[in-house]
Design a protein around this motif. Structure first.
Motif, PDB file in Angstrom:
ATOM      1  N   ALA A  24       0.837  -1.209   0.000  1.00 40.57           N
ATOM      2  CA  ALA A  24       0.000   0.000   0.000  1.00 40.57           C
ATOM      3  C   ALA A  24       0.867   1.252   0.000  1.00 40.57           C
ATOM      4  O   ALA A  24       0.632   2.190  -0.777  1.00 40.57           O
ATOM      5  CB  ALA A  24      -0.928  -0.002   1.211  1.00 40.57           C
ATOM      6  N   ARG A  25       1.892   1.295   0.858  1.00 38.92           N
ATOM      7  CA  ARG A  25       2.760   2.491   0.914  1.00 38.92           C
ATOM      8  C   ARG A  25       3.524   2.664  -0.395  1.00 38.92           C
ATOM      9  O   ARG A  25       3.623   3.782  -0.926  1.00 38.92           O
ATOM     10  CB  ARG A  25       3.743   2.397   2.073  1.00 38.92           C
ATOM     11  CG  ARG A  25       4.551   3.687   2.274  1.00 38.92           C
ATOM     12  CD  ARG A  25       5.677   3.504   3.275  1.00 38.92           C
ATOM     13  NE  ARG A  25       5.189   3.083   4.572  1.00 38.92           N
ATOM     14  CZ  ARG A  25       5.974   2.629   5.557  1.00 38.92           C
ATOM     15  NH1 ARG A  25       7.282   2.534   5.366  1.00 38.92           N
ATOM     16  NH2 ARG A  25       5.456   2.251   6.721  1.00 38.92           N
ATOM     17  N   PHE A  26       4.065   1.572  -0.906  1.00 34.36           N
ATOM     18  CA  PHE A  26       4.797   1.670  -2.163  1.00 34.36           C
ATOM     19  C   PHE A  26       3.905   2.196  -3.281  1.00 34.36           C
ATOM     20  O   PHE A  26       4.301   3.085  -4.044  1.00 34.36           O
ATOM     21  CB  PHE A  26       5.375   0.306  -2.557  1.00 34.36           C
ATOM     22  CG  PHE A  26       5.966   0.296  -3.950  1.00 34.36           C
ATOM     23  CD1 PHE A  26       7.192   0.881  -4.191  1.00 34.36           C
ATOM     24  CD2 PHE A  26       5.273  -0.265  -5.011  1.00 34.36           C
ATOM     25  CE1 PHE A  26       7.732   0.902  -5.474  1.00 34.36           C
ATOM     26  CE2 PHE A  26       5.794  -0.252  -6.289  1.00 34.36           C
ATOM     27  CZ  PHE A  26       7.029   0.329  -6.524  1.00 34.36           C
ATOM     28  N   ASN A  27       2.692   1.684  -3.384  1.00 36.98           N
ATOM     29  CA  ASN A  27       1.809   2.113  -4.468  1.00 36.98           C
ATOM     30  C   ASN A  27       1.298   3.534  -4.270  1.00 36.98           C
ATOM     31  O   ASN A  27       1.001   4.233  -5.248  1.00 36.98           O
ATOM     32  CB  ASN A  27       0.661   1.126  -4.634  1.00 36.98           C
ATOM     33  CG  ASN A  27       1.077  -0.080  -5.455  1.00 36.98           C
ATOM     34  OD1 ASN A  27       1.175  -0.011  -6.671  1.00 36.98           O
ATOM     35  ND2 ASN A  27       1.368  -1.193  -4.779  1.00 36.98           N
ATOM     36  N   LEU A  28       1.220   4.005  -3.026  1.00 37.27           N
ATOM     37  CA  LEU A  28       0.908   5.413  -2.810  1.00 37.27           C
ATOM     38  C   LEU A  28       2.012   6.278  -3.395  1.00 37.27           C
ATOM     39  O   LEU A  28       1.740   7.230  -4.147  1.00 37.27           O
ATOM     40  CB  LEU A  28       0.760   5.694  -1.312  1.00 37.27           C
ATOM     41  CG  LEU A  28       0.533   7.162  -0.935  1.00 37.27           C
ATOM     42  CD1 LEU A  28      -0.823   7.658  -1.446  1.00 37.27           C
ATOM     43  CD2 LEU A  28       0.638   7.358   0.571  1.00 37.27           C
ATOM     44  N   TYR A  29       3.266   5.956  -3.074  1.00 42.79           N
ATOM     45  CA  TYR A  29       4.390   6.719  -3.613  1.00 42.79           C
ATOM     46  C   TYR A  29       4.482   6.572  -5.132  1.00 42.79           C
ATOM     47  O   TYR A  29       4.889   7.505  -5.822  1.00 42.79           O
ATOM     48  CB  TYR A  29       5.703   6.233  -2.995  1.00 42.79           C
ATOM     49  CG  TYR A  29       5.894   6.517  -1.522  1.00 42.79           C
ATOM     50  CD1 TYR A  29       4.927   7.170  -0.755  1.00 42.79           C
ATOM     51  CD2 TYR A  29       7.060   6.128  -0.874  1.00 42.79           C
ATOM     52  CE1 TYR A  29       5.113   7.417   0.592  1.00 42.79           C
ATOM     53  CE2 TYR A  29       7.269   6.382   0.475  1.00 42.79           C
ATOM     54  CZ  TYR A  29       6.284   7.013   1.206  1.00 42.79           C
ATOM     55  OH  TYR A  29       6.480   7.260   2.551  1.00 42.79           O
ATOM     56  N   TYR A  30       4.106   5.409  -5.638  1.00 40.43           N
ATOM     57  CA  TYR A  30       4.200   5.083  -7.072  1.00 40.43           C
ATOM     58  C   TYR A  30       3.018   5.655  -7.849  1.00 40.43           C
ATOM     59  O   TYR A  30       2.933   5.483  -9.062  1.00 40.43           O
ATOM     60  CB  TYR A  30       4.251   3.561  -7.208  1.00 40.43           C
ATOM     61  CG  TYR A  30       4.877   3.002  -8.454  1.00 40.43           C
ATOM     62  CD1 TYR A  30       5.766   3.727  -9.250  1.00 40.43           C
ATOM     63  CD2 TYR A  30       4.595   1.688  -8.826  1.00 40.43           C
ATOM     64  CE1 TYR A  30       6.340   3.163 -10.376  1.00 40.43           C
ATOM     65  CE2 TYR A  30       5.165   1.117  -9.953  1.00 40.43           C
ATOM     66  CZ  TYR A  30       6.041   1.857 -10.729  1.00 40.43           C
ATOM     67  OH  TYR A  30       6.611   1.284 -11.848  1.00 40.43           O
ATOM     68  N   MET A  31       2.089   6.289  -7.146  1.00 41.08           N
ATOM     69  CA  MET A  31       0.915   6.944  -7.714  1.00 41.08           C
ATOM     70  C   MET A  31      -0.084   5.964  -8.318  1.00 41.08           C
ATOM     71  O   MET A  31      -0.876   6.327  -9.196  1.00 41.08           O
ATOM     72  CB  MET A  31       1.310   8.017  -8.744  1.00 41.08           C
ATOM     73  CG  MET A  31       2.218   9.087  -8.165  1.00 41.08           C
ATOM     74  SD  MET A  31       2.646  10.372  -9.374  1.00 41.08           S
ATOM     75  CE  MET A  31       3.951  11.227  -8.476  1.00 41.08           C
TER      76      MET A  31
END
Length: 534
Positions: free
Chosen positions: A221-228
């Motif tokens: 979830a955190r990675f995909n938030l940063y990855y937009m």
């Protein structure tokens, strides 16, 4: 020297100092051939988790720190980080230390993956295969957050990435290149996506010190938030939060009965339902971020009163009690003095190697993934998707567990709020934007000017929701370094005030957002991070 430490050196394309190798690292490279059973692989896999945290580097670089004045002591590491200078220090928490420890973790993960392949890649070892992939992805993600610019799809082919070893090194002269940020994020994403379907907790004795299912999806979830990838962020965060999100949110009411040491102890316990994954790491973060030790650059009274825990918010202001009305639990659990005011998130655990001489190693336990932070990842993703009703619902969930039902002072009663979208609009729009360079201790605000990097934020409701969510993230992730990533993502400009000198200002898209690589790595042939100014 075995292949694990060699990987850290090879990733730098040359010979780094080997004097810090411990007994484990001094074993012969061919010891990896002994990874021939599931039991041995399981034991070895433990060392694939990072034994470092970037909290010191990232936190000192962020707007959570300020200068108490030159009469107070500091360290060379903190001085250089605070001034956005090249770091010469090579001790724990330095860029040199982080580079080596994170790449050692990558190397260990690759040894495990190779060992599983040598055993024919049995389906029964899919969980270990997934765990190794996630450990590799996590270390590369932490390296990216530290040594790279934030993800920006418009500049991802221009910004530098990092070497991403996918198999054990074969010789010490192997040369690695950095590639692009797009290539780096694509490889991290692939490791995460490959691993998620196979994560299992069956072979763990203490799941919260490993990538259990919830921790794996919190990472995703955190990675995909940063990855937009906001839809994926919502999907993966929802797998963590489930139908009853409060089951993984911290219940602060019991903390009110604790003193400082007990708060710090409870905060990192595996029995704490909010803690999804814990890392025991070598770090002085407890000493330098959460205590009065070396007090020049700290999160001090000025920041806490006018920007973070005690600033005016929908849940109140001040420290509570006679100093004001504030239902936020954090606000009434601040310890320290004017130079260092902290919530005791990190407490140092000191491992003595010589008790007579008082020497040894400093450790902290980092709750790297929590239900609370995952909830705020989802709230931010909802706001970026313009799904404001769901975003404010997540905001209210956070408030329900982080704020007292009511606070009383002198006959006045402040109730814990239940916000609407309009309430958020009204509150944020009542505030002035924070100046980039404060002219006085009170010339501050929680409302920041956004210059989003590679995405857009609409003025009005979307910006207002994100202002509040980022402030909540700032409070929730305090001292763990994630604030610096948020500053980079949103292009928030701020200044580090320096006593008797001009302030050092961090601009939107500032290339110093990518911490400079260690000198040894650059000398070995890895391309340095570019700089607009030195």
């Amino acid at each position: 020297m075995n292949n694990i430490f060699k990987y850290a050196a090879i990733s730098a394309c040359a010979v780094l100092s080997m004097t810090s190798c411990d007994d484990f690292l001094d074993k012969l490279p061919d010891d990896r051939a002994e990874l021939n059973t599931e039991e041995k692989i399981n034991k070895f896999l433990v060392s694939a988790y990072p034994s470092a945290t970037n909290a010191m580097v990232m936190e000192t670089s962020s707007d959570n720190m300020t200068d108490n004045g030159s009469s107070y002591s500091t360290t060379l590491l903190m001085e250089q980080l605070y001034r956005f200078q090249k770091v010469e220090d090579q001790d724990n928490d330095s860029p040199y230390f982080l580079w080596n420890r994170y790449y050692e973790s990558v190397a260990t993960a690759n040894e495990v993956l190779a060992a599983i392949n040598r055993l024919g890649g049995p389906d029964a070892m899919r969980p270990q295969w997934a765990e190794a992939k996630l450990c590799r992805a996590l270390s590369m993600f932490m390296l990216a957050n530290t040594f790279c610019m934030g993800w920006n799809p418009e500049k991802a082919d221009e910004y530098l990435g990092l070497p991403y070893p996918l198999e054990p090194a074969k010789n010490i002269y192997e040369v690695y290149t950095r590639g692009t940020l797009r290539e780096l994020y694509s490889k991290i994403n692939k490791d995460i996506e490959d691993a998620l379907p196979y994560v299992s907790e069956d072979h763990y004795s203490v799941p919260k010190y490993h990538f259990n299912v919830k921790a794996a999806y919190a990472f995703a979830a955190r990675f995909n938030l940063y990855y937009m990838n906001y839809d994926k962020c919502v999907e993966y965060a929802s797998k963590v939060l489930g139908d009853e999100p409060t089951s993984v949110l911290r219940d602060f009411e019991p903390y009110t009965k604790f003193g400082r040491e007990d708060i710090a102890s409870q905060y990192i316990r595996s029995s704490e339902k909010a803690n999804l994954m814990l890392l025991a790491v070598n770090s002085g973060a407890g000493r330098y971020l959460c205590s009065g030790y070396s007090p020049r650059f700290k999160h001090n009274y000025t920041i806490i009163a006018y920007e973070t825990y005690w600033v005016d918010c929908p849940w109140g202001s001040g420290s509570g009690g006679s100093a004001g009305l504030n239902t936020l639990y954090y606000a009434s659990m601040i310890y320290g003095n004017n130079q260092c005011a902290t919530f005791p998130k990190f407490d140092e655990i000191f491992e003595f190697t010589d008790k007579i001489n008082g020497t040894g190693f400093a450790h902290v336990v980092d709750n790297i993934f929590t239900g609370d932070e995952t909830l705020l990842c989802r709230a931010e993703a909802y706001a970026l998707k313009k799904d404001y009703d769901k975003a404010v619902a997540d905001i209210n969930l956070w408030i329900s567990t982080h704020c007292k039902e009511k606070d009383e002072d002198g006959g006045t009663v402040l109730m814990r709020p239940v916000l609407t979208v309009q309430d958020v609009d009204n509150f944020i729009e009542s505030l002035e934007y924070a100046p980039v360079v404060p002219e006085g201790s009170r010339d501050r605000s929680m409302r920041k000017t956004f210059n989003p990097q590679g995405f857009t934020v609409e003025a009005g409701t979307q910006e207002n929701m994100l202002q509040l969510i980022l402030h909540m993230r700032r409070i929730e992730t305090m001292f763990q370094g994630m604030r610096f990533v948020d500053l980079k993502r949103y292009g928030i400009e701020y200044s580090h005030l320096v006593a008797g000198e001009d302030p050092v200002t961090f601009k939107a898209g500032d290339l110093r957002g990518a911490i400079q690589l260690p000198d040894d790595v650059i000398m070995a042939g890895i391309e340095a991070n570019p700089r607009d100014v030195e």
